[in-house]
Scaffold this motif. Structure first.
Motif, PDB file in Angstrom:
ATOM      1  N   VAL A  24       0.835  -1.200   0.000  1.00 42.43           N
ATOM      2  CA  VAL A  24       0.000   0.000   0.000  1.00 42.43           C
ATOM      3  C   VAL A  24       0.874   1.256   0.000  1.00 42.43           C
ATOM      4  CG1 VAL A  24      -1.611   1.319   1.420  1.00 42.43           C
ATOM      5  CG2 VAL A  24      -2.004  -1.118   1.028  1.00 42.43           C
ATOM      6  N   GLY A  25       1.908   1.258   0.823  1.00 42.46           N
ATOM      7  CA  GLY A  25       2.804   2.409   0.880  1.00 42.46           C
ATOM      8  C   GLY A  25       3.525   2.665  -0.421  1.00 42.46           C
ATOM      9  N   ARG A  26       3.938   1.590  -1.083  1.00 44.71           N
ATOM     10  CA  ARG A  26       4.648   1.760  -2.351  1.00 44.71           C
ATOM     11  C   ARG A  26       3.698   2.215  -3.462  1.00 44.71           C
ATOM     12  NH1 ARG A  26       9.343   2.768  -0.893  1.00 44.71           N
ATOM     13  NH2 ARG A  26      10.300   2.198  -2.891  1.00 44.71           N
ATOM     14  N   LEU A  27       2.493   1.696  -3.466  1.00 47.22           N
ATOM     15  CA  LEU A  27       1.521   2.189  -4.450  1.00 47.22           C
ATOM     16  C   LEU A  27       1.298   3.690  -4.286  1.00 47.22           C
ATOM     17  CD1 LEU A  27      -1.173  -0.648  -4.388  1.00 47.22           C
ATOM     18  CD2 LEU A  27       0.287  -0.049  -6.330  1.00 47.22           C
ATOM     19  N   ALA A  28       1.152   4.116  -3.040  1.00 45.53           N
ATOM     20  CA  ALA A  28       0.949   5.548  -2.783  1.00 45.53           C
ATOM     21  C   ALA A  28       2.147   6.356  -3.253  1.00 45.53           C
ATOM     22  CB  ALA A  28       0.705   5.767  -1.299  1.00 45.53           C
ATOM     23  N   ARG A  29       3.335   5.835  -3.060  1.00 41.55           N
ATOM     24  CA  ARG A  29       4.544   6.562  -3.477  1.00 41.55           C
ATOM     25  C   ARG A  29       4.535   6.825  -4.980  1.00 41.55           C
ATOM     26  NH1 ARG A  29      10.891   4.456  -3.370  1.00 41.55           N
ATOM     27  NH2 ARG A  29      11.724   6.277  -4.449  1.00 41.55           N
ATOM     28  N   TYR A  30       4.075   5.871  -5.768  1.00 44.15           N
ATOM     29  CA  TYR A  30       4.111   6.042  -7.214  1.00 44.15           C
ATOM     30  C   TYR A  30       2.876   6.743  -7.769  1.00 44.15           C
ATOM     31  CZ  TYR A  30       8.288   3.163  -7.329  1.00 44.15           C
ATOM     32  OH  TYR A  30       9.569   2.686  -7.137  1.00 44.15           O
ATOM     33  N   VAL A  31       1.771   6.653  -7.070  1.00 46.19           N
ATOM     34  CA  VAL A  31       0.582   7.374  -7.504  1.00 46.19           C
ATOM     35  C   VAL A  31       0.734   8.870  -7.263  1.00 46.19           C
ATOM     36  CG1 VAL A  31      -1.842   7.799  -6.862  1.00 46.19           C
ATOM     37  CG2 VAL A  31      -1.072   5.473  -7.321  1.00 46.19           C
ATOM     38  N   ALA A  32       1.422   9.244  -6.200  1.00 43.69           N
ATOM     39  CA  ALA A  32       1.495  10.648  -5.789  1.00 43.69           C
ATOM     40  C   ALA A  32       2.110  11.589  -6.830  1.00 43.69           C
ATOM     41  CB  ALA A  32       2.245  10.767  -4.464  1.00 43.69           C
ATOM     42  N   PRO A  33       3.272  11.286  -7.420  1.00 39.51           N
ATOM     43  CA  PRO A  33       3.899  12.280  -8.306  1.00 39.51           C
ATOM     44  C   PRO A  33       3.027  12.759  -9.462  1.00 39.51           C
ATOM     45  CG  PRO A  33       5.502  10.639  -7.660  1.00 39.51           C
ATOM     46  CD  PRO A  33       4.177  10.140  -7.170  1.00 39.51           C
ATOM     47  N   PRO A  34       2.389  11.860 -10.230  1.00 39.05           N
ATOM     48  CA  PRO A  34       1.562  12.399 -11.326  1.00 39.05           C
ATOM     49  C   PRO A  34       0.372  13.218 -10.838  1.00 39.05           C
ATOM     50  CG  PRO A  34       1.296  10.012 -11.130  1.00 39.05           C
ATOM     51  CD  PRO A  34       2.439  10.385 -10.275  1.00 39.05           C
ATOM     52  N   LEU A  35      -0.180  12.864  -9.694  1.00 41.75           N
ATOM     53  CA  LEU A  35      -1.296  13.644  -9.173  1.00 41.75           C
ATOM     54  C   LEU A  35      -0.826  15.000  -8.664  1.00 41.75           C
ATOM     55  CD1 LEU A  35      -3.313  10.874  -7.276  1.00 41.75           C
ATOM     56  CD2 LEU A  35      -3.747  11.823  -9.554  1.00 41.75           C
ATOM     57  N   LEU A  36       0.305  15.032  -8.015  1.00 39.65           N
ATOM     58  CA  LEU A  36       0.832  16.290  -7.477  1.00 39.65           C
ATOM     59  C   LEU A  36       1.325  17.233  -8.562  1.00 39.65           C
ATOM     60  CD1 LEU A  36       2.731  14.948  -4.352  1.00 39.65           C
ATOM     61  CD2 LEU A  36       0.803  16.547  -4.321  1.00 39.65           C
TER      62      LEU A  36
ATOM     63  N   SER B  56      -0.723  15.922 -13.673  1.00 37.74           N
ATOM     64  CA  SER B  56      -0.759  15.121 -14.890  1.00 37.74           C
ATOM     65  C   SER B  56      -2.197  14.995 -15.377  1.00 37.74           C
ATOM     66  CB  SER B  56      -0.188  13.730 -14.613  1.00 37.74           C
ATOM     67  OG  SER B  56      -0.454  12.848 -15.685  1.00 37.74           O
ATOM     68  N   THR B  57      -2.366  14.983 -16.693  1.00 34.97           N
ATOM     69  CA  THR B  57      -3.700  14.786 -17.260  1.00 34.97           C
ATOM     70  C   THR B  57      -3.907  13.346 -17.717  1.00 34.97           C
ATOM     71  OG1 THR B  57      -2.918  15.478 -19.440  1.00 34.97           O
ATOM     72  CG2 THR B  57      -3.867  17.186 -18.005  1.00 34.97           C
ATOM     73  N   ALA B  58      -2.957  12.471 -17.394  1.00 33.66           N
ATOM     74  CA  ALA B  58      -3.089  11.062 -17.756  1.00 33.66           C
ATOM     75  C   ALA B  58      -4.348  10.478 -17.119  1.00 33.66           C
ATOM     76  CB  ALA B  58      -1.864  10.284 -17.293  1.00 33.66           C
ATOM     77  N   PRO B  59      -5.047   9.601 -17.806  1.00 34.61           N
ATOM     78  CA  PRO B  59      -6.207   8.953 -17.204  1.00 34.61           C
ATOM     79  C   PRO B  59      -5.844   8.283 -15.879  1.00 34.61           C
ATOM     80  CG  PRO B  59      -6.105   8.467 -19.554  1.00 34.61           C
ATOM     81  CD  PRO B  59      -4.817   9.162 -19.201  1.00 34.61           C
ATOM     82  N   LEU B  60      -6.773   8.280 -14.945  1.00 30.49           N
ATOM     83  CA  LEU B  60      -6.486   7.692 -13.631  1.00 30.49           C
ATOM     84  C   LEU B  60      -6.122   6.222 -13.743  1.00 30.49           C
ATOM     85  CD1 LEU B  60      -9.222   9.360 -11.386  1.00 30.49           C
ATOM     86  CD2 LEU B  60      -6.829  10.041 -11.704  1.00 30.49           C
ATOM     87  N   ALA B  61      -6.708   5.509 -14.688  1.00 29.01           N
ATOM     88  CA  ALA B  61      -6.353   4.099 -14.863  1.00 29.01           C
ATOM     89  C   ALA B  61      -4.891   3.958 -15.272  1.00 29.01           C
ATOM     90  CB  ALA B  61      -7.267   3.441 -15.888  1.00 29.01           C
ATOM     91  N   ASP B  62      -4.407   4.881 -16.114  1.00 29.65           N
ATOM     92  CA  ASP B  62      -2.988   4.849 -16.494  1.00 29.65           C
ATOM     93  C   ASP B  62      -2.105   5.126 -15.276  1.00 29.65           C
ATOM     94  OD1 ASP B  62      -3.716   4.356 -19.088  1.00 29.65           O
ATOM     95  OD2 ASP B  62      -3.141   6.338 -19.860  1.00 29.65           O
ATOM     96  N   VAL B  63      -2.499   6.105 -14.465  1.00 23.85           N
ATOM     97  CA  VAL B  63      -1.726   6.437 -13.265  1.00 23.85           C
ATOM     98  C   VAL B  63      -1.607   5.216 -12.360  1.00 23.85           C
ATOM     99  CG1 VAL B  63      -1.719   7.816 -11.144  1.00 23.85           C
ATOM    100  CG2 VAL B  63      -2.324   8.879 -13.335  1.00 23.85           C
ATOM    101  N   LEU B  64      -2.716   4.524 -12.159  1.00 18.90           N
ATOM    102  CA  LEU B  64      -2.684   3.352 -11.285  1.00 18.90           C
ATOM    103  C   LEU B  64      -1.914   2.196 -11.922  1.00 18.90           C
ATOM    104  CD1 LEU B  64      -3.517   1.907  -8.711  1.00 18.90           C
ATOM    105  CD2 LEU B  64      -5.691   1.332  -9.813  1.00 18.90           C
ATOM    106  N   ALA B  65      -2.119   1.954 -13.209  1.00 21.86           N
ATOM    107  CA  ALA B  65      -1.416   0.858 -13.881  1.00 21.86           C
ATOM    108  C   ALA B  65       0.095   1.052 -13.817  1.00 21.86           C
ATOM    109  CB  ALA B  65      -1.881   0.752 -15.329  1.00 21.86           C
ATOM    110  N   GLU B  66       0.547   2.268 -14.070  1.00 22.11           N
ATOM    111  CA  GLU B  66       1.986   2.535 -14.024  1.00 22.11           C
ATOM    112  C   GLU B  66       2.525   2.393 -12.611  1.00 22.11           C
ATOM    113  OE1 GLU B  66       2.420   6.347 -15.865  1.00 22.11           O
ATOM    114  OE2 GLU B  66       1.686   5.624 -17.813  1.00 22.11           O
ATOM    115  N   SER B  67       1.716   2.713 -11.630  1.00 23.34           N
ATOM    116  CA  SER B  67       2.146   2.556 -10.236  1.00 23.34           C
ATOM    117  C   SER B  67       2.273   1.084  -9.875  1.00 23.34           C
ATOM    118  CB  SER B  67       1.155   3.246  -9.301  1.00 23.34           C
ATOM    119  OG  SER B  67       1.065   4.627  -9.600  1.00 23.34           O
TER     120      SER B  67
ATOM    121  N   ALA C 177       5.414  -0.190 -11.458  1.00 26.52           N
ATOM    122  CA  ALA C 177       6.622   0.289 -10.775  1.00 26.52           C
ATOM    123  C   ALA C 177       6.857  -0.457  -9.476  1.00 26.52           C
ATOM    124  CB  ALA C 177       6.498   1.793 -10.512  1.00 26.52           C
ATOM    125  N   VAL C 178       5.801  -0.726  -8.730  1.00 22.35           N
ATOM    126  CA  VAL C 178       5.955  -1.486  -7.491  1.00 22.35           C
ATOM    127  C   VAL C 178       6.421  -2.902  -7.819  1.00 22.35           C
ATOM    128  CG1 VAL C 178       4.776  -2.448  -5.481  1.00 22.35           C
ATOM    129  CG2 VAL C 178       4.236  -0.134  -6.257  1.00 22.35           C
ATOM    130  N   GLY C 179       5.852  -3.501  -8.848  1.00 22.22           N
ATOM    131  CA  GLY C 179       6.271  -4.838  -9.241  1.00 22.22           C
ATOM    132  C   GLY C 179       7.745  -4.890  -9.589  1.00 22.22           C
TER     133      GLY C 179
END
Length: 244
Positions: free
Chosen positions: A37-49, A52-63, A66-68
């Protein structure tokens, strides 16, 4: 230990709800659910902060990807019992409010005229049972339910959408431990949003805990980690909860 995590910023909010594993299960991973959970949050945060206009599904998929990549060499990411999490995400843009809901953590909108809209993913709730075998077989499967774990494509199975910003005055972002106030204890979503917007998240969770304690019938488990976030559009929310 609370395995929920909240991530908020000027125009977004995310609630992660880590899935508590069945006792004795070998996840194939040296890491805990809280770590995931902590690592997902780490990677989700930068595009949101960074707006970014990337679709939210893209933001989550890339996160998820990255965790994987961080633990693919130390853990078995093909294990179907790998640590996992639900995700509820909201992003406020100039003309709309976007949502993403993956598994049983809903997003709830209250309109300026007080109508309530619930964005939810009930596929986990529809499982006929929650045995080790059935959950393992149905996790991230077309005929089952989807969560954030090791497969980035799960992000594209989330419930997503956008609502005109003028139609949203207040937003609730909840883990299922908080949403059970409406989903299991018979209160309306309107009532839930009234508690959130007039008394705050802590009051909602206190009410849930009172129901948890008094419940005669237990489905899955008596207590669950409970998290609630409330957001307002100050230009459209008049402070009147309406209806109650």
């Amino acid at each position: 230990m609370n395995e929920d995590l909240v991530l908020t910023g000027p125009d977004f909010a995310v609630v992660f709800d880590g899935a508590t594993p069945f006792p004795g299960i070998d996840s194939g991973c040296r890491h805990t659910v809280a770590w995931l959970v902590g690592r997902l949050a780490r990677y989700v945060a930068p595009p949101l902060l960074t707006a970014s206009t990337a679709p939210l599904a893209d933001v989550l998929a890339e996160s998820i990807a990255a965790v994987g990549a961080e633990h693919t060499h130390t853990c078995d990411l093909t294990n179907r019992d790998s640590p996992s999490s639900t995700v509820a995400m909201v992003r406020v843009r100039p003309d709309c409010v976007e949502h993403l809901v993956l598994a049983d953590s809903p997003v709830v909108y209250r309109a300026p005229e007080h109508a309530v809209t619930v964005h939810s993913d009930d596929r986990l709730e529809q499982l006929p049972e929650r045995t080790v075998e059935s959950v393992r077989r149905l996790r991230n499967a077309p005929d089952g339910f989807w969560v954030a774990s090791t497969d980035p494509s799960a992000a594209y199975e989330a419930v997503t959408g956008a609502t005109d910003r003028g139609e949203v005055a207040a937003i609730g972002v909840l883990s299922d431990g908080a949403s059970r106030y409406a989903e299991h204890y018979g209160r309306s979503w309107d009532d839930l949003m009234t508690v959130l917007t007039t008394e705050g998240p802590a009051a909602l969770i206190r009410r849930v805990r009172a129901y948890d304690e008094a419940a005669e019938t237990i489905r899955w488990k008596r207590y669950d980690d409970a998290t609630a976030v409330v957001l307002y559009d100050s230009g459209r929310y008049d402070g009147n909860p309406g209806g109650r």
